[in-house]
Design a protein around this motif. Structure first.
Motif, PDB file in Angstrom:
ATOM      1  N   ALA A  46      -5.525 -10.691  -9.168  1.00 30.20           N
ATOM      2  CA  ALA A  46      -5.459 -12.027  -8.687  1.00 30.20           C
ATOM      3  C   ALA A  46      -6.562 -12.774  -8.973  1.00 30.20           C
ATOM      4  N   VAL A  47      -7.830 -12.373  -9.082  1.00 31.87           N
ATOM      5  CA  VAL A  47      -8.909 -12.974  -9.106  1.00 31.87           C
ATOM      6  C   VAL A  47      -9.301 -13.565 -10.400  1.00 31.87           C
ATOM      7  N   ASN A  48      -8.499 -13.073 -11.520  1.00 34.18           N
ATOM      8  CA  ASN A  48      -8.648 -13.571 -12.534  1.00 34.18           C
ATOM      9  C   ASN A  48      -7.774 -14.890 -12.784  1.00 34.18           C
ATOM     10  N   PHE A  49      -7.051 -14.845 -11.879  1.00 29.73           N
ATOM     11  CA  PHE A  49      -5.923 -16.181 -11.789  1.00 29.73           C
ATOM     12  C   PHE A  49      -6.085 -16.935 -10.710  1.00 29.73           C
ATOM     13  N   PRO A  50      -7.180 -17.480 -10.331  1.00 31.34           N
ATOM     14  CA  PRO A  50      -7.512 -18.558  -9.337  1.00 31.34           C
ATOM     15  C   PRO A  50      -6.582 -19.614  -9.202  1.00 31.34           C
ATOM     16  N   ASN A  51      -5.862 -20.016 -10.241  1.00 31.04           N
ATOM     17  CA  ASN A  51      -5.208 -21.443  -9.917  1.00 31.04           C
ATOM     18  C   ASN A  51      -3.595 -20.834  -9.502  1.00 31.04           C
ATOM     19  N   LEU A  52      -3.320 -19.521  -9.728  1.00 36.58           N
ATOM     20  CA  LEU A  52      -1.906 -19.101  -9.275  1.00 36.58           C
ATOM     21  C   LEU A  52      -1.897 -18.545  -7.763  1.00 36.58           C
ATOM     22  N   VAL A  53      -3.206 -18.189  -7.403  1.00 34.69           N
ATOM     23  CA  VAL A  53      -3.194 -17.471  -5.937  1.00 34.69           C
ATOM     24  C   VAL A  53      -4.429 -18.182  -5.110  1.00 34.69           C
ATOM     25  N   LYS A  54      -4.281 -18.711  -4.036  1.00 33.03           N
ATOM     26  CA  LYS A  54      -5.389 -19.290  -3.325  1.00 33.03           C
ATOM     27  C   LYS A  54      -6.163 -18.258  -2.535  1.00 33.03           C
ATOM     28  N   GLU A  55      -7.234 -18.456  -2.523  1.00 41.51           N
ATOM     29  CA  GLU A  55      -8.188 -17.214  -1.773  1.00 41.51           C
ATOM     30  C   GLU A  55      -7.888 -17.097  -0.418  1.00 41.51           C
ATOM     31  N   GLU A  56      -7.252 -18.047   0.204  1.00 40.68           N
ATOM     32  CA  GLU A  56      -6.623 -17.752   1.750  1.00 40.68           C
ATOM     33  C   GLU A  56      -5.475 -16.912   1.663  1.00 40.68           C
ATOM     34  N   ASP A  57      -4.820 -16.783   0.502  1.00 41.46           N
ATOM     35  CA  ASP A  57      -3.355 -16.040   0.379  1.00 41.46           C
ATOM     36  C   ASP A  57      -3.596 -14.704   0.074  1.00 41.46           C
ATOM     37  N   LEU A  58      -4.793 -14.098  -0.407  1.00 44.95           N
ATOM     38  CA  LEU A  58      -5.080 -13.028  -0.870  1.00 44.95           C
ATOM     39  C   LEU A  58      -4.770 -11.742   0.025  1.00 44.95           C
ATOM     40  N   ASP A  59      -5.159 -12.090   1.531  1.00 41.38           N
ATOM     41  CA  ASP A  59      -4.648 -10.928   2.236  1.00 41.38           C
ATOM     42  C   ASP A  59      -3.279 -10.806   2.426  1.00 41.38           C
ATOM     43  N   GLU A  60      -2.404 -11.760   2.511  1.00 43.61           N
ATOM     44  CA  GLU A  60      -0.917 -11.627   2.535  1.00 43.61           C
ATOM     45  C   GLU A  60      -0.512 -11.109   1.486  1.00 43.61           C
ATOM     46  N   LEU A  61      -1.122 -11.457   0.085  1.00 44.73           N
ATOM     47  CA  LEU A  61      -0.775 -10.941  -1.189  1.00 44.73           C
ATOM     48  C   LEU A  61      -1.152  -9.360  -1.220  1.00 44.73           C
ATOM     49  N   GLN A  62      -2.021  -8.775  -0.837  1.00 41.08           N
ATOM     50  CA  GLN A  62      -2.372  -7.297  -0.794  1.00 41.08           C
ATOM     51  C   GLN A  62      -1.704  -6.601   0.248  1.00 41.08           C
ATOM     52  N   ASP A  63      -1.205  -7.247   1.444  1.00 38.47           N
ATOM     53  CA  ASP A  63      -0.326  -6.427   2.199  1.00 38.47           C
ATOM     54  C   ASP A  63       1.075  -6.339   1.599  1.00 38.47           C
ATOM     55  N   GLN A  64       1.521  -7.504   0.923  1.00 41.58           N
ATOM     56  CA  GLN A  64       2.787  -7.285   0.537  1.00 41.58           C
ATOM     57  C   GLN A  64       2.944  -6.197  -0.584  1.00 41.58           C
ATOM     58  N   TRP A  65       1.829  -6.107  -1.474  1.00 43.72           N
ATOM     59  CA  TRP A  65       1.579  -5.167  -2.733  1.00 43.72           C
ATOM     60  C   TRP A  65       1.929  -3.577  -1.912  1.00 43.72           C
ATOM     61  N   LYS A  66       0.978  -3.498  -0.515  1.00 47.94           N
ATOM     62  CA  LYS A  66       0.972  -2.316  -0.176  1.00 47.94           C
ATOM     63  C   LYS A  66       2.472  -1.869   0.346  1.00 47.94           C
ATOM     64  N   ASP A  67       3.031  -2.994   1.146  1.00 51.79           N
ATOM     65  CA  ASP A  67       4.356  -2.764   1.661  1.00 51.79           C
ATOM     66  C   ASP A  67       5.569  -2.582   0.794  1.00 51.79           C
ATOM     67  N   LEU A  68       5.152  -2.704  -0.637  1.00 47.76           N
ATOM     68  CA  LEU A  68       6.351  -2.741  -1.733  1.00 47.76           C
ATOM     69  C   LEU A  68       6.651  -1.281  -1.926  1.00 47.76           C
ATOM     70  N   LEU A  69       5.621  -0.257  -1.678  1.00 44.26           N
ATOM     71  CA  LEU A  69       6.082   1.189  -1.756  1.00 44.26           C
ATOM     72  C   LEU A  69       6.749   1.543  -0.606  1.00 44.26           C
ATOM     73  N   GLN A  70       6.748   0.952   0.688  1.00 37.15           N
ATOM     74  CA  GLN A  70       7.199   1.304   2.093  1.00 37.15           C
ATOM     75  C   GLN A  70       8.761   0.867   1.861  1.00 37.15           C
ATOM     76  N   PHE A  71       8.917  -0.169   1.057  1.00 34.64           N
ATOM     77  CA  PHE A  71      10.508  -0.529   1.043  1.00 34.64           C
ATOM     78  C   PHE A  71      10.999  -0.043  -0.131  1.00 34.64           C
ATOM     79  N   LYS A  72      10.402   0.989  -0.600  1.00 32.41           N
ATOM     80  CA  LYS A  72      11.033   1.490  -2.046  1.00 32.41           C
ATOM     81  C   LYS A  72      12.609   1.899  -1.990  1.00 32.41           C
TER      82      LYS A  72
END
Length: 636
Positions: free
Chosen positions: A465-491
């Motif tokens: 995500a850090v390579n595409f700052p225009n797609l993800v705001k810095e304040e949204d990185l925490d939620e993005l990471q949590d959703q990436w981790k939760d993806l496996l839990q909702f498999k």
């Protein structure tokens, strides 16, 4: 009040309620209006002419023929369309609307820029500007032409200025560009002063990719320089020998009948078509017996020195062996080339496909233990200490060596093959980043199978995500990471969509909701959908140039660039609805045709063109005082 309560009034009142209003009686829906049917019929005919490249002049007789064919049809009788109307309905109707649709999409969404410059048959320098977008309605990625630009300055700075002016004219924000792709020439991808350098000054985070297909062609071309020079000459001579004479082609067909060979023509070796080398090799090997017999007969007649040389080369031990080896290796490269010429989504599999094929070619001459113990980025193909003592040459070539041994020449033959393999791998490593932490490698998580795998390569999506700052705001990185981790839990709950292609999977992920009826993976889904627009090659713009060359040929070389662009835009609009037989013009387009807006745009365009021509004429003659007057006359 007594009258109101009487039976007569009540009876008349009820009858009045059921009586139709005179205005309603004469009212028709828009679809039933005769002028609508006529406008639609004319648009359908124009769409057919646009898709199939029918000249506008044919409209003069075509409509009259339709009227004779269907004399009982009221719509056909009322059609009035000649070449001028067909022209402006296509250019100022279908094409104008398509340009607005593509520009509006780019204004409201992220996209990638794909450009290339070429010179057409009239020696006009043309810049094709394409955009790669993700259409959520159809769940697919599409390469769309935005417009053609006729350029005077073909330098990197001149091209960048032209593209930037076009985007500003269409009010498309530069910040919406996520990626950029083009061929690998220095004008486009020069690090210091190329187009990409100018783009990076305005957009430092833009994703840059040199065309994969161009890169494979260059890798093969450089590797071919290590082979004996007679091979390249042999391929060209065989192909050119038949292209010069229909009599030779007929004689060759008779030889094909004798040896019962497939009746296929010999192909031409082209320097600009990426796949031509492999196809020519396959065809020569397929027709080997017929070619050998044919050139033996041609050599005996002593008509042409070239036939004797070709026959001598074919009889030389090792020639067919080398062609079999090259056919084996080039076919591997061509498979990758075909894969990434696709118009569909391929960026997620780009790294894995190239890495697997690169490893497969390395395994032909590099020791397997070393290959498994080193990463591809670390391994140097030129390091002779890591090479096998005997390289692999492919099944057909090895079988040929058993049937027709080369004796003392086999060592030299294997060394030639080895040099080719080493150079091919060196060129591939030079052009592709095989590091496992590169952006290309990380983009493999866009594949749903990789994203839902417990062994997925990226634990923290923030690295990507850090390579595409225009797609993800810095304040949204925490939620993005949590959703990436939760993806496996909702498999388990994602089983019904896990088998979908990436273009559908990440969009469907938006519909998954939590216990509070809120979207569970909003940030992750949005981020992945925006990454869909990243390009994997610039093959799309090459296809557009092929269309340009079909439209603007020797007979139509006076066509203006804008006319050609409008034709291609009209074809694009119709093809997005699966062809003219399924295409439906929009209500706004029908309204423009009926209301005369298409004709008005045509008149404005013609006035601007003629005013410009007169202004140029006056300027050439030195009458600069009359330039402004001439422009005003024609523009007003």
């Amino acid at each position: 009040m007594k009258h109101k309560a009487s039976s007569k009034h009540t009876r008349n009142f009820d009858a009045k309620k059921n009586t139709l209003n005179i205005k309603q009686f004469f009212k028709r829906s828009d679809a039933e209006l005769p002028q609508d049917k006529v406008a639609k019929a004319e648009m359908y005919l124009t769409g057919y002419m646009a898709e199939h490249g029918v000249p506008f002049a044919q409209a003069d007789h075509l409509v009259d023929v339709i009227k004779k064919m269907f004399p009982e049809c009221e719509t056909a009788r009322n059609m009035k369309m000649k070449k001028t109307k067909a022209s402006y309905m296509l250019q100022d109707g279908i094409a104008w609307e398509e340009r607005q649709v593509v520009a509006k999409f780019c204004r409201e969404n992220y996209f990638s820029l794909i450009i290339d410059e070429s010179t057409d048959i009239s020696v006009s320098q043309v810049l094709a500007v394409m955009v790669r977008v993700y259409d959520e309605k159809k769940c697919k990625v599409a390469d769309l032409l935005l417009d053609f630009v006729e350029v005077d300055d073909a330098s990197a700075e001149g091209l960048y200025k032209s593209v930037k002016e076009m985007l500003e004219k269409e009010e498309i924000p530069l910040q919406n560009i996520v990626g950029f792709a083009s061929d690998n020439c220095s004008t486009m991808l020069g690090v210091n002063n190329g187009f990409q350098a100018h783009l990076k000054r305005d957009l430092p985070s833009v994703f840059i990719l040199g065309c994969v297909c161009h890169s494979f062609a260059l890798c093969s071309s450089h590797a071919s320089n290590t082979l004996p020079s007679f091979l390249e000459t042999f391929l060209k001579d065989v192909c050119c020998y038949f292209s010069r004479s229909s009599k030779r082609q007929h004689q060759f067909q008779m030889i094909q009948d004798v040896v019962q060979s497939p009746k296929h023509k010999m192909l031409k070796l082209s320097q600009t078509r990426w796949l031509s080398r492999g196809l020519v090799l396959s065809r020569i090997l397929e027709q080997w017996d017929a070619l050998q017999l044919f050139f033996q007969g041609e050599a005996k007649t002593d008509k042409v020195d070239g036939a004797s040389q070709i026959s001598k080369t074919m009889a030389t031990p090792g020639t067919k062996h080398m062609l079999l080896f090259l056919n084996y290796i080039i076919s591997k490269v061509d498979k990758m080339n075909l894969e990434f010429q696709s118009q569909y989504f391929r960026i997620a599999t780009l790294y894995s496909t190239i890495s697997d094929e690169y490893r497969s070619i390395l395994a032909l001459f590099v020791d397997e233990d070393i290959l498994h113990s080193h990463s591809l980025a670390e391994l140097d193909p030129n390091d002779a200490a890591k090479h096998k003592s005997i390289i692999e040459l492919g099944g057909r070539c090895e079988a040929m060596l058993i049937k027709q041994p080369l004796g003392e020449k086999e060592g030299r033959f294997r060394n030639d093959c080895k040099r080719f393999l080493v150079e091919l791998c060196s060129q591939m490593k030079k052009r592709f980043n095989f590091k496992e932490d590169s952006i290309l490698a990380m983009l493999s998580i866009m594949d749903p199978k990789e994203a839902l795998s417990p062994q997925r390569g990226i634990k923290s999506i923030g690295k990507l995500a850090v390579n595409f700052p225009n797609l993800v705001k810095e304040e949204d990185l925490d939620e993005l990471q949590d959703q990436w981790k939760d993806l496996l839990q909702f498999k388990e709950s994602l089983k019904n969509i896990s088998g979908m292609p990436a273009t559908s999977f990440w969009l469907e992920l938006k519909s998954i909701k939590d216990a509070n009826n809120q979207t569970k993976f909003h940030h992750l889904s949005t981020f992945m959908c925006n990454l869909m627009v990243l390009p994997h090659s610039s093959a799309g713009v090459e296809r557009v140039f092929s269309q340009l060359n079909r439209i603007k040929n020797k007979q139509t070389n006076k066509l203006q660039v804008s006319t050609v662009a409008n034709r291609i835009l009209a074809m694009q609009s119709i093809s997005r609805q699966d062809g003219c037989h399924r295409w439906e013009p929009s209500p706004a387009l029908i309204k423009d045709v009926k209301g005369g807006k298409c004709h008005k745009r045509y008149m404005e365009r013609e006035a601007s063109r003629k005013g410009g021509e007169l202004a140029t004429l006056y300027a050439d003659e030195g009458d600069t005082d009359e330039i402004e007057e001439a422009m005003n006359v024609y523009l007003n």
